[in-house]
Scaffold this motif. Structure first.
Motif, PDB file in Angstrom:
ATOM      1  N   ASN A   1       0.791  -1.241   0.000  1.00 33.19           N
ATOM      2  CA  ASN A   1       0.000   0.000   0.000  1.00 33.19           C
ATOM      3  C   ASN A   1       0.821   1.287   0.000  1.00 33.19           C
ATOM      4  O   ASN A   1       0.262   2.385   0.024  1.00 33.19           O
ATOM      5  N   GLY A   2       2.158   1.175   0.023  1.00 37.89           N
ATOM      6  CA  GLY A   2       2.991   2.382  -0.020  1.00 37.89           C
ATOM      7  C   GLY A   2       3.171   3.073   1.317  1.00 37.89           C
ATOM      8  O   GLY A   2       3.733   4.167   1.375  1.00 37.89           O
ATOM      9  N   LYS A   3       2.702   2.436   2.389  1.00 39.92           N
ATOM     10  CA  LYS A   3       2.822   3.084   3.708  1.00 39.92           C
ATOM     11  C   LYS A   3       4.275   3.047   4.192  1.00 39.92           C
ATOM     12  O   LYS A   3       4.954   2.024   4.115  1.00 39.92           O
ATOM     13  N   PHE A   4       4.690   4.187   4.721  1.00 43.67           N
ATOM     14  CA  PHE A   4       6.025   4.329   5.283  1.00 43.67           C
ATOM     15  C   PHE A   4       6.163   3.461   6.530  1.00 43.67           C
ATOM     16  O   PHE A   4       5.304   3.481   7.407  1.00 43.67           O
ATOM     17  N   ILE A   5       7.250   2.691   6.622  1.00 40.41           N
ATOM     18  CA  ILE A   5       7.517   1.927   7.840  1.00 40.41           C
ATOM     19  C   ILE A   5       8.677   2.555   8.613  1.00 40.41           C
ATOM     20  O   ILE A   5       8.536   2.878   9.780  1.00 40.41           O
ATOM     21  N   SER A   6       9.821   2.741   7.950  1.00 40.57           N
ATOM     22  CA  SER A   6      10.922   3.423   8.658  1.00 40.57           C
ATOM     23  C   SER A   6      11.936   3.964   7.664  1.00 40.57           C
ATOM     24  O   SER A   6      11.972   3.567   6.491  1.00 40.57           O
ATOM     25  N   ALA A   7      12.757   4.886   8.148  1.00 38.89           N
ATOM     26  CA  ALA A   7      13.864   5.436   7.366  1.00 38.89           C
ATOM     27  C   ALA A   7      14.990   5.764   8.323  1.00 38.89           C
ATOM     28  O   ALA A   7      14.742   6.288   9.415  1.00 38.89           O
ATOM     29  N   LYS A   8      16.195   5.389   7.931  1.00 39.58           N
ATOM     30  CA  LYS A   8      17.349   5.636   8.797  1.00 39.58           C
ATOM     31  C   LYS A   8      18.523   6.040   7.918  1.00 39.58           C
ATOM     32  O   LYS A   8      18.754   5.411   6.878  1.00 39.58           O
ATOM     33  N   ASN A   9      19.252   7.075   8.312  1.00 41.33           N
ATOM     34  CA  ASN A   9      20.378   7.484   7.468  1.00 41.33           C
ATOM     35  C   ASN A   9      21.507   6.457   7.533  1.00 41.33           C
ATOM     36  O   ASN A   9      21.844   5.961   8.596  1.00 41.33           O
ATOM     37  N   PHE A  10      22.071   6.155   6.345  1.00 43.88           N
ATOM     38  CA  PHE A  10      23.167   5.183   6.264  1.00 43.88           C
ATOM     39  C   PHE A  10      24.509   5.855   6.010  1.00 43.88           C
ATOM     40  O   PHE A  10      25.532   5.178   5.886  1.00 43.88           O
ATOM     41  N   VAL A  11      24.516   7.171   5.884  1.00 43.44           N
ATOM     42  CA  VAL A  11      25.739   7.986   5.852  1.00 43.44           C
ATOM     43  C   VAL A  11      25.428   9.233   6.678  1.00 43.44           C
ATOM     44  O   VAL A  11      24.280   9.454   7.070  1.00 43.44           O
ATOM     45  N   ASP A  12      26.444  10.067   6.911  1.00 44.10           N
ATOM     46  CA  ASP A  12      26.162  11.373   7.523  1.00 44.10           C
ATOM     47  C   ASP A  12      25.326  12.187   6.552  1.00 44.10           C
ATOM     48  O   ASP A  12      25.610  12.188   5.355  1.00 44.10           O
ATOM     49  N   VAL A  13      24.316  12.841   7.056  1.00 45.89           N
ATOM     50  CA  VAL A  13      23.495  13.709   6.212  1.00 45.89           C
ATOM     51  C   VAL A  13      23.340  15.046   6.935  1.00 45.89           C
ATOM     52  O   VAL A  13      23.387  15.091   8.164  1.00 45.89           O
ATOM     53  N   ASN A  14      23.177  16.125   6.167  1.00 45.61           N
ATOM     54  CA  ASN A  14      22.955  17.416   6.838  1.00 45.61           C
ATOM     55  C   ASN A  14      21.716  18.152   6.353  1.00 45.61           C
ATOM     56  O   ASN A  14      21.437  19.251   6.798  1.00 45.61           O
ATOM     57  N   TRP A  15      20.963  17.514   5.434  1.00 42.48           N
ATOM     58  CA  TRP A  15      19.766  18.215   4.929  1.00 42.48           C
ATOM     59  C   TRP A  15      18.525  17.885   5.761  1.00 42.48           C
ATOM     60  O   TRP A  15      17.536  18.602   5.717  1.00 42.48           O
ATOM     61  N   ALA A  16      18.555  16.779   6.511  1.00 39.49           N
ATOM     62  CA  ALA A  16      17.411  16.378   7.345  1.00 39.49           C
ATOM     63  C   ALA A  16      17.952  15.646   8.566  1.00 39.49           C
ATOM     64  O   ALA A  16      19.022  15.035   8.499  1.00 39.49           O
ATOM     65  N   THR A  17      17.225  15.710   9.658  1.00 40.95           N
ATOM     66  CA  THR A  17      17.676  15.013  10.869  1.00 40.95           C
ATOM     67  C   THR A  17      17.058  13.630  10.972  1.00 40.95           C
ATOM     68  O   THR A  17      17.472  12.825  11.801  1.00 40.95           O
ATOM     69  N   GLY A  18      16.042  13.365  10.160  1.00 39.85           N
ATOM     70  CA  GLY A  18      15.383  12.062  10.200  1.00 39.85           C
ATOM     71  C   GLY A  18      14.012  12.185   9.571  1.00 39.85           C
ATOM     72  O   GLY A  18      13.723  13.187   8.903  1.00 39.85           O
ATOM     73  N   TYR A  19      13.183  11.148   9.769  1.00 36.68           N
ATOM     74  CA  TYR A  19      11.818  11.149   9.230  1.00 36.68           C
ATOM     75  C   TYR A  19      10.839  11.039  10.385  1.00 36.68           C
ATOM     76  O   TYR A  19      11.084  10.305  11.353  1.00 36.68           O
ATOM     77  N   ASP A  20       9.720  11.752  10.281  1.00 37.37           N
ATOM     78  CA  ASP A  20       8.711  11.624  11.338  1.00 37.37           C
ATOM     79  C   ASP A  20       7.868  10.370  11.084  1.00 37.37           C
ATOM     80  O   ASP A  20       8.067   9.673  10.085  1.00 37.37           O
ATOM     81  N   LYS A  21       6.926  10.091  11.968  1.00 37.31           N
ATOM     82  CA  LYS A  21       6.211   8.810  11.866  1.00 37.31           C
ATOM     83  C   LYS A  21       5.306   8.732  10.633  1.00 37.31           C
ATOM     84  O   LYS A  21       4.912   7.657  10.208  1.00 37.31           O
ATOM     85  N   ASN A  22       5.019   9.894  10.043  1.00 40.44           N
ATOM     86  CA  ASN A  22       4.236   9.889   8.803  1.00 40.44           C
ATOM     87  C   ASN A  22       5.091   9.747   7.562  1.00 40.44           C
ATOM     88  O   ASN A  22       4.581   9.813   6.434  1.00 40.44           O
ATOM     89  N   GLY A  23       6.407   9.627   7.789  1.00 44.60           N
ATOM     90  CA  GLY A  23       7.278   9.435   6.641  1.00 44.60           C
ATOM     91  C   GLY A  23       7.674  10.726   5.955  1.00 44.60           C
ATOM     92  O   GLY A  23       8.042  10.715   4.779  1.00 44.60           O
ATOM     93  N   ARG A  24       7.615  11.826   6.694  1.00 42.39           N
ATOM     94  CA  ARG A  24       8.095  13.099   6.127  1.00 42.39           C
ATOM     95  C   ARG A  24       9.453  13.438   6.725  1.00 42.39           C
ATOM     96  O   ARG A  24       9.664  13.300   7.933  1.00 42.39           O
TER      97      ARG A  24
END
Ligand code: PQQ
Ligand code: CA
Length: 682
Positions: free
Chosen positions: A351-374
């Motif tokens: 259904n395309g629902k977001f489950i999780s997202a985790k950075n696999f390198v250092d990133v500086n444009w975002a600190t992470g994803y919220d529970k809605n996948g943003r």
């Protein structure tokens, strides 16, 4: 009755005619052959073969090598069915090779006009063919889809897939065949195009459906409901349709036969700067998304957008893998995806629902994803009125180099990298305008973004990461000497194979990351290996040839060589082919110039030359020479190369009408001026 001779037209015809959906699905159980791009519909690149394993991989040796006769990037995954291999070289040239002998069966050159090489952003590459019911399908760099007779290499049909040749569309991706339809997208979002994927009947070439990835001009009827919905996320004040909007699907696809869903990864916005496409903001659907389509009709089913309102060339076209994972005690059907933006995504593929997202390198444009996948963006992400380094850069924390998933170790093996860049919006961008100083703008690029106006501060790196998708963390990593390493293959022999930018082909223990074997490849490797059985014996093959976007102007080997396919087996003893050593010349010296021309020459160099030739004397040349290391005679005669020059046959554009003789004088001043500036003082 006489047995058919292996490698004969009758044999090839018989074995390739069997390749259809049922064949691909049954092959996936034991993987004796490698019949489609990612090995199976889920694109796992996980081979069930274990004849070659941690115990004997040290005895792997060369069985044969095959000269692809190419000098530009080779990105193809070879397909193999009963010992018949199909692989592509640069300029979309197809080679059919008999694995039993290492000899050519046929080759097919779609005759892409070489002087049009500049119409694609990232080298004249091709990622391989598709195979179905006796035909080989190749998408040519200039946008044609060609069906060939698998036994003879004769053309059966050809379709022009480009909707409007005023726009700079190209194709580098491998077609996929799903339920008798050949599916192909395209590239061009650096230039300003509108992305789409098209399905053609494998037998006849008849167009079956087309799905656009972004909406067109809203004053005209939308093609379908998904476009009407998407248009609400774009600001009409930006007239995005004039520059196409982007969203090109230039690489990743996967298919789930049970759910009857075709997944595609979509690309970045055209132009890069959202402020220009959609001044009031907005997510700009369906940029940088995974989209699920009905493969029978091309109808949109769901999407998940990984980078809303892309502003940084954060394509989501990086290869994806379908897997069934146990998450919080529940079996989930997921898509695993690690795109350019540096996050590893787990998405529910039903259904395309977001489950999780985790950075696999250092990133500086975002600190992470919220529970809605943003994504939770940082302050610097959109402050584009000043140069700032965006990590990961437009080269991506990952690019098209394939990852693989081994269900036994539960790990995903991915090539990961950092190629530092600073970005700044070009406030004065106008579509296809003359914009000195904006990268390749005179070659048709429309980024509306300056690069490296201020030097970036992070350091480049390349890394192999074994990622645990359940825990969302790295299990082991291997540091490479350079970014831009090859795609991976993992096997039931508890192995991971990868080629490297510095010209090695390496096998690791899949569980521990311990290096078990390596062999030199002469030139840098960017493509992914394949493995398969022929007459009951396991082989491993890889196509090498340094190139792709990073490989145009950079290199990590001292050797250059033609594109080459290597095939290995336990006990192989064939000699390695000779390679020509790459010779970096002396810094150019003695070209007469007016130092007052250097600033203008710099801006012209950036808008015409830099992505292919690199920074003179600073970069070392990739598959295209660095002008800071040429003999002065070349630079003195630069106009003879720039205007209808001899290198047009190798892909250099003709700059007639794009540059004046005066401009060329200024570019010469920049080249010699830069060489003089960096020359060590005596
Ligand atoms: O936006 C596009 O349409 C598009 C197309 C392609 C391509 O077709 O190769 C690349 C990219 N973007 C891109 O951003 C990128 O980093 C890239 C690397 C490569 C390569 O083959 O090395 N292609 C592409
Ligand atoms: Ca792009």
């Amino acid at each position: 009755q006489q047995a058919t001779v292996k490698g004969s037209a009758a044999h090839i015809s018989a074995v390739t005619k069997k390749v259809d959906g049922a064949f691909v699905r049954s092959n996936a159980r034991a993987t004796p052959d490698w019949p489609s791009h990612g090995l199976d519909y889920a694109e796992t690149r996980h081979s069930r073969l274990d004849q070659v394993n941690t115990g004997n991989v040290k005895d792997l040796g060369l069985v044969w090598s095959y000269n692809l006769e190419s000098t530009r990037g080779v990105e193809a995954t070879p397909l193999v069915v009963d010992g018949i291999m199909y692989v592509t070289a640069s300029w979309s040239v197809v080679h059919a090779i008999d694995v039993r002998t290492g000899k050519r069966i046929w080759s097919y050159d779609p005759q892409v006009p070489r002087e049009g090489g500049f119409k694609g952003c990232c080298d004249v590459v091709n990622r391989g063919v598709a195979l179905y019911e006796g035909k080989v399908f190749v998408a040519s760099y200039d946008g044609r889809l060609v069906a060939l007779d698998a036994a003879t290499g004769q053309k059966v049909w050809e379709k022009d897939t480009i909707i409007d040749r005023k726009f700079s569309y190209t194709i580098t991706g491998a077609p996929r065949v799903v339920k008798g339809k050949v599916i192909i997208g395209n590239g061009g979002a650096e230039y300003g195009v509108r992305g789409y994927v098209t399905a053609y009947d494998a037998k006849t070439g008849e167009q079956k459906w087309r799905w656009f990835t972004v909406p067109g001009d809203p004053s005209k009827p939308f093609e379908d409901e998904s476009m009407a919905k998407a248009a609400k996320t774009w600001d009409p004040a930006g007239k995005w349709w004039e520059a196409g909007g982007g969203g090109t699907a230039w690489d990743a696809m996967a298919f789930d036969p049970e759910l009857n869903l075709l997944y595609i990864g979509t690309g970045n916005g055209s132009p890069w700067a959202r402020s220009k496409r959609s001044p009031a903001g907005g997510d700009n659907l369906y940029l940088a998304s995974i989209v699920a389509l009905n493969p029978d009709t091309g109808k949109y089913v769901w999407h998940y957008q990984e980078t809303p309102g892309d502003n940084w060339d954060f394509t989501s076209t990086q290869p994806m893998i379908l897997a069934d994972l146990t998450l919080d005690g529940k079996k989930r059907k997921v898509v695993m995806h690690a795109p350019k933006n540096g996050f590893f995504f787990i998405i529910d593929r039903t259904n395309g629902k977001f489950i999780s997202a985790k950075n696999f390198v250092d990133v500086n444009w975002a600190t992470g994803y919220d529970k809605n996948g943003r994504p939770i963006e940082t302050d610097i992400a959109r402050t584009a009125d000043r140069p700032r380094e965006i990590i990961p850069s437009a080269f991506g924390a990952r690019n098209w180099h394939s990852m693989s998933f081994n269900p036994k170790t539960g790990l995903v093996y991915m090539p990961v990298q950092g190629v530092p860049l600073t970005l700044m919006d070009n406030k004065n961008w106008n579509f296809n305008g003359v914009r000195p100083g904006e990268p390749h703008s005179n070659m048709g690029w429309n980024l509306a973004t300056f690069a490296n106006v201020e030097p970036p501060s992070s350091k480049p790196f390349g890394r192999l990461v074994a990622w645990d998708p359940v825990k969302q963390q790295a299990r082991w990593t291997v540091e490479h000497v350079s970014p831009w390493n090859g795609g991976t293959l993992t096997t039931a022999g508890n192995l991971v194979f990868q080629g490297t930018a510095d010209g090695r082909f390496v096998a690791y223990n899949a569980a521990s990351g311990e290096k078990l074997w390596e062999t030199p490849t002469g030139t840098g490797v960017v493509a992914a290996p394949t493995t398969y059985l022929v007459d009951g014996k396991q082989y491993v093959s890889i196509a090498v040839g340094w190139g792709g976007v990073y490989g145009l102007a950079q290199r990590a080997t001292e050797r250059q060589g033609p594109g080459t396919v290597y095939t290995f087996a336990v006990g192989g003893k064939a000699p390695a082919p000779d390679f020509v050593a790459y010779r970096l010349g002396q810094l150019v010296q003695g070209v007469k110039y007016d130092p007052a021309h250097v600033p203008e020459g710099t801006a012209l160099y950036v808008s015409n030359c830099v992505f292919c030739h690199g920074v003179p004397g600073v970069d070392r040349g990739g598959n295209i020479p660095n002008l800071g290391y040429m003999d002065s005679a070349f630079i003195d005669n630069l106009d003879k190369f720039v205007f209808k020059g001899p290198a047009m046959a190798r892909g250099m554009p003709d700059f007639t009408g794009k540059l004046t003789p005066d401009d060329v004088q200024k570019i010469k001043a920049f080249i010699q001026g830069t060489a003089d500036a960096i020359r060590p003082k005596k």
